[in-house]
Design a protein around this motif. Sequence first.
Motif, PDB file in Angstrom:
ATOM      1  N   ILE A   1       0.822  -1.216   0.000  1.00  0.00           N
ATOM      2  CA  ILE A   1       0.000   0.000   0.000  1.00  0.00           C
ATOM      3  C   ILE A   1       0.856   1.265   0.000  1.00  0.00           C
ATOM      4  CG2 ILE A   1      -1.885  -1.189   1.167  1.00  0.00           C
ATOM      5  CD1 ILE A   1      -1.154   0.353   3.721  1.00  0.00           C
ATOM      6  N   HIS A   2       2.163   1.109   0.146  1.00  0.00           N
ATOM      7  CA  HIS A   2       3.021   2.289   0.067  1.00  0.00           C
ATOM      8  C   HIS A   2       2.941   2.887  -1.340  1.00  0.00           C
ATOM      9  CE1 HIS A   2       5.006   2.335   3.974  1.00  0.00           C
ATOM     10  NE2 HIS A   2       5.012   1.013   3.941  1.00  0.00           N
ATOM     11  N   TYR A   3       3.000   4.215  -1.369  1.00  0.00           N
ATOM     12  CA  TYR A   3       2.775   4.959  -2.604  1.00  0.00           C
ATOM     13  C   TYR A   3       3.795   4.632  -3.687  1.00  0.00           C
ATOM     14  CZ  TYR A   3       1.020   9.062  -5.160  1.00  0.00           C
ATOM     15  OH  TYR A   3       0.453   9.888  -6.080  1.00  0.00           O
ATOM     16  N   ASP A   4       4.998   4.233  -3.284  1.00  0.00           N
ATOM     17  CA  ASP A   4       6.045   3.978  -4.268  1.00  0.00           C
ATOM     18  C   ASP A   4       6.079   2.529  -4.738  1.00  0.00           C
ATOM     19  OD1 ASP A   4       6.912   2.931  -1.896  1.00  0.00           O
ATOM     20  OD2 ASP A   4       8.965   3.699  -2.036  1.00  0.00           O
ATOM     21  N   VAL A   5       5.125   1.726  -4.327  1.00  0.00           N
ATOM     22  CA  VAL A   5       5.036   0.341  -4.795  1.00  0.00           C
ATOM     23  C   VAL A   5       4.080   0.304  -5.988  1.00  0.00           C
ATOM     24  CG1 VAL A   5       4.419  -2.032  -4.209  1.00  0.00           C
ATOM     25  CG2 VAL A   5       5.514  -0.565  -2.497  1.00  0.00           C
ATOM     26  N   PRO A   6       4.523  -0.130  -7.145  1.00  0.00           N
ATOM     27  CA  PRO A   6       3.729   0.020  -8.378  1.00  0.00           C
ATOM     28  C   PRO A   6       2.369  -0.667  -8.364  1.00  0.00           C
ATOM     29  CG  PRO A   6       6.017  -0.453  -8.923  1.00  0.00           C
ATOM     30  CD  PRO A   6       5.882  -0.635  -7.441  1.00  0.00           C
ATOM     31  N   ILE A   7       2.220  -1.793  -7.669  1.00  0.00           N
ATOM     32  CA  ILE A   7       0.984  -2.572  -7.814  1.00  0.00           C
ATOM     33  C   ILE A   7      -0.244  -1.791  -7.390  1.00  0.00           C
ATOM     34  CG2 ILE A   7       1.158  -3.670  -5.544  1.00  0.00           C
ATOM     35  CD1 ILE A   7      -0.036  -5.382  -8.803  1.00  0.00           C
ATOM     36  N   GLN A   8      -0.100  -0.914  -6.392  1.00  0.00           N
ATOM     37  CA  GLN A   8      -1.284  -0.165  -5.943  1.00  0.00           C
ATOM     38  C   GLN A   8      -1.715   0.857  -6.995  1.00  0.00           C
ATOM     39  OE1 GLN A   8      -0.944   3.299  -5.060  1.00  0.00           O
ATOM     40  NE2 GLN A   8       1.246   3.205  -5.576  1.00  0.00           N
ATOM     41  N   ARG A   9      -0.736   1.439  -7.712  1.00  0.00           N
ATOM     42  CA  ARG A   9      -1.083   2.378  -8.785  1.00  0.00           C
ATOM     43  C   ARG A   9      -1.708   1.623  -9.965  1.00  0.00           C
ATOM     44  NH1 ARG A   9       3.502   3.991  -9.618  1.00  0.00           N
ATOM     45  NH2 ARG A   9       4.032   2.791 -11.476  1.00  0.00           N
ATOM     46  N   ILE A  10      -1.167   0.465 -10.277  1.00  0.00           N
ATOM     47  CA  ILE A  10      -1.720  -0.360 -11.358  1.00  0.00           C
ATOM     48  C   ILE A  10      -3.165  -0.729 -11.043  1.00  0.00           C
ATOM     49  CG2 ILE A  10      -1.519  -2.605 -12.505  1.00  0.00           C
ATOM     50  CD1 ILE A  10       1.554  -2.361 -11.967  1.00  0.00           C
ATOM     51  N   GLN A  11      -3.417  -1.074  -9.796  1.00  0.00           N
ATOM     52  CA  GLN A  11      -4.777  -1.452  -9.399  1.00  0.00           C
ATOM     53  C   GLN A  11      -5.745  -0.279  -9.553  1.00  0.00           C
ATOM     54  OE1 GLN A  11      -6.844  -0.765  -6.542  1.00  0.00           O
ATOM     55  NE2 GLN A  11      -8.309  -2.425  -6.948  1.00  0.00           N
ATOM     56  N   ARG A  12      -5.308   0.927  -9.164  1.00  0.00           N
ATOM     57  CA  ARG A  12      -6.175   2.092  -9.301  1.00  0.00           C
ATOM     58  C   ARG A  12      -6.388   2.461 -10.766  1.00  0.00           C
ATOM     59  NH1 ARG A  12      -3.587   6.170  -7.719  1.00  0.00           N
ATOM     60  NH2 ARG A  12      -1.677   5.329  -6.793  1.00  0.00           N
ATOM     61  N   ASP A  13      -5.348   2.299 -11.568  1.00  0.00           N
ATOM     62  CA  ASP A  13      -5.464   2.614 -12.997  1.00  0.00           C
ATOM     63  C   ASP A  13      -6.424   1.672 -13.716  1.00  0.00           C
ATOM     64  OD1 ASP A  13      -3.704   4.709 -12.708  1.00  0.00           O
ATOM     65  OD2 ASP A  13      -2.005   3.708 -13.668  1.00  0.00           O
ATOM     66  N   VAL A  14      -6.335   0.379 -13.402  1.00  0.00           N
ATOM     67  CA  VAL A  14      -7.209  -0.573 -14.098  1.00  0.00           C
ATOM     68  C   VAL A  14      -8.651  -0.407 -13.636  1.00  0.00           C
ATOM     69  CG1 VAL A  14      -7.142  -2.611 -12.575  1.00  0.00           C
ATOM     70  CG2 VAL A  14      -7.159  -2.911 -15.056  1.00  0.00           C
ATOM     71  N   LEU A  15      -8.853   0.002 -12.390  1.00  0.00           N
ATOM     72  CA  LEU A  15     -10.213   0.301 -11.933  1.00  0.00           C
ATOM     73  C   LEU A  15     -10.778   1.488 -12.689  1.00  0.00           C
ATOM     74  CD1 LEU A  15     -12.628  -0.079 -10.068  1.00  0.00           C
ATOM     75  CD2 LEU A  15     -11.435   1.310  -8.346  1.00  0.00           C
ATOM     76  N   ALA A  16      -9.947   2.509 -12.907  1.00  0.00           N
ATOM     77  CA  ALA A  16     -10.403   3.680 -13.667  1.00  0.00           C
ATOM     78  C   ALA A  16     -10.842   3.280 -15.069  1.00  0.00           C
ATOM     79  CB  ALA A  16      -9.292   4.730 -13.727  1.00  0.00           C
ATOM     80  N   LEU A  17     -10.094   2.387 -15.712  1.00  0.00           N
ATOM     81  CA  LEU A  17     -10.507   1.909 -17.031  1.00  0.00           C
ATOM     82  C   LEU A  17     -11.883   1.269 -16.975  1.00  0.00           C
ATOM     83  CD1 LEU A  17      -7.334   0.156 -18.533  1.00  0.00           C
ATOM     84  CD2 LEU A  17      -8.229   2.411 -19.101  1.00  0.00           C
ATOM     85  N   ASN A  18     -12.102   0.426 -15.988  1.00  0.00           N
ATOM     86  CA  ASN A  18     -13.363  -0.311 -15.897  1.00  0.00           C
ATOM     87  C   ASN A  18     -14.557   0.583 -15.588  1.00  0.00           C
ATOM     88  OD1 ASN A  18     -13.294  -3.622 -15.732  1.00  0.00           O
ATOM     89  ND2 ASN A  18     -11.277  -2.695 -15.422  1.00  0.00           N
ATOM     90  N   LEU A  19     -14.302   1.783 -15.079  1.00  0.00           N
ATOM     91  CA  LEU A  19     -15.391   2.717 -14.787  1.00  0.00           C
ATOM     92  C   LEU A  19     -15.742   3.606 -15.982  1.00  0.00           C
ATOM     93  CD1 LEU A  19     -14.368   3.834 -11.174  1.00  0.00           C
ATOM     94  CD2 LEU A  19     -16.232   2.278 -11.810  1.00  0.00           C
ATOM     95  N   HIS A  20     -14.901   3.615 -17.011  1.00  0.00           N
ATOM     96  CA  HIS A  20     -15.158   4.441 -18.193  1.00  0.00           C
ATOM     97  C   HIS A  20     -16.424   3.950 -18.894  1.00  0.00           C
ATOM     98  CE1 HIS A  20     -14.641   6.287 -22.129  1.00  0.00           C
ATOM     99  NE2 HIS A  20     -13.638   7.000 -21.663  1.00  0.00           N
ATOM    100  N   ALA A  21     -17.270   4.887 -19.332  1.00  0.00           N
ATOM    101  CA  ALA A  21     -18.573   4.515 -19.889  1.00  0.00           C
ATOM    102  C   ALA A  21     -18.467   3.619 -21.112  1.00  0.00           C
ATOM    103  CB  ALA A  21     -19.369   5.776 -20.233  1.00  0.00           C
TER     104      ALA A  21
END
Length: 393
Positions: free
Chosen positions: A348-368
């Motif tokens: 969950i640390h900000y500099d660990v890539p997996i948490q950013r990847i998880q947020r990015d892929v969620l953003a894709l799935n929310l796109h109309a």
Amino acid sequence: MEITQAPPREELVRRASELVPLLREKALWMEENRRIHDDVIEAVTDAGILKMRVPVRYGGYESDMGTVLEVLAELGRGDGSTSWTAAVWSISTWMTGLFPDEVQDEIFSTPDVRISGILSPGAMAIPVDGGFVVNGKWAFNTGAQQSTWNTNAAVTPTGDGSFAPVMVAIPIADLQIVDDWHTSGLRGSGSITTIAKDVFVPAERVLQMGPVLQGQHQSRLNADAAIFKAPFMPTACATVSAPALGLAMAAKDAFLERLPGRKITYTSYENQAEAPITHLEVAEAITNIDEVGFHARRAADMIDAKGQAGESWSLEERARVRLDLGAACQRAKEAVDILNSASGGSSIHYDVPIQRIQRDVLALNLHAILHPNTNLELYGRIVCGLPSNTPYI
């Protein structure tokens, strides 16, 4: 006008792959500053990635959809925001090829021009002598601050009390910028809001949306080019499936890079790689990643095959590309969720890539347009004999 020999797919993919370390190095900066780093833009430009959908007469490559997919997916392995922004630039560049040739001459006179765009009609275009006056705004305008042109949707009165959607090409310099991109995902894409206030758009820079969605255009010189024979929505949908594939691959890379030497806290496993649960999770995630690739590549292959053959598209085929996009996003999210959950509390640390990847892929799935359930429903209703419930197909 310059005619350039397009590099083969393998060469462009190799160039994109070589950018992955740079994208990962700059990813945190791009997230914090909410835009693409100048070094990344320069590297993407130097790699020829901005030329992929530019007509050959302007020095472009007219790359097929399969090439576009693989290149953008490689960018996604490095950074989701960069891949998404490059995908939007790719779609909008292709869209510019649908405008009259004199409009293309103007826009493509800038080498490696960056063109952003919005499909949702957020403005009103009022007919005046010689063109239209446009007023309105477009949110989620990816990469606009780092672009020169915008291809945006608006509506115009038809004279009978109704309105017709149109596409307009507007210089970014004519628009006001609202720096409102404060989000949880795809933060580096800089998808801010732009505002048009009494902006005059010449008539030649306005296209009726209906023909655009059907793959018809005003360009004489692009009429025989294979990449311009596909309808708009399948082209756009196949393009934006690439960031989903890239993020899924990025999650695999990020997880496996942190795996050696990690233990599972409060258990007897001193090495997470030896735990059976890890084996199951990794295998399930990779299976999902393979399925992302299947759907993304099936859509791209159909676009390329039908474009080369000059074949028309059925409604079911159009809907299937949206199905493939939705399924790709769904499977990508499932893969990332598995690997994110298996990454431990330290992830969950900000500099660990997996948490950013998880947020990015969620953003894709929310796109109309990318939303899995919306796309699954659309395809299902058409297969069941019902009409489409959207013109965006």
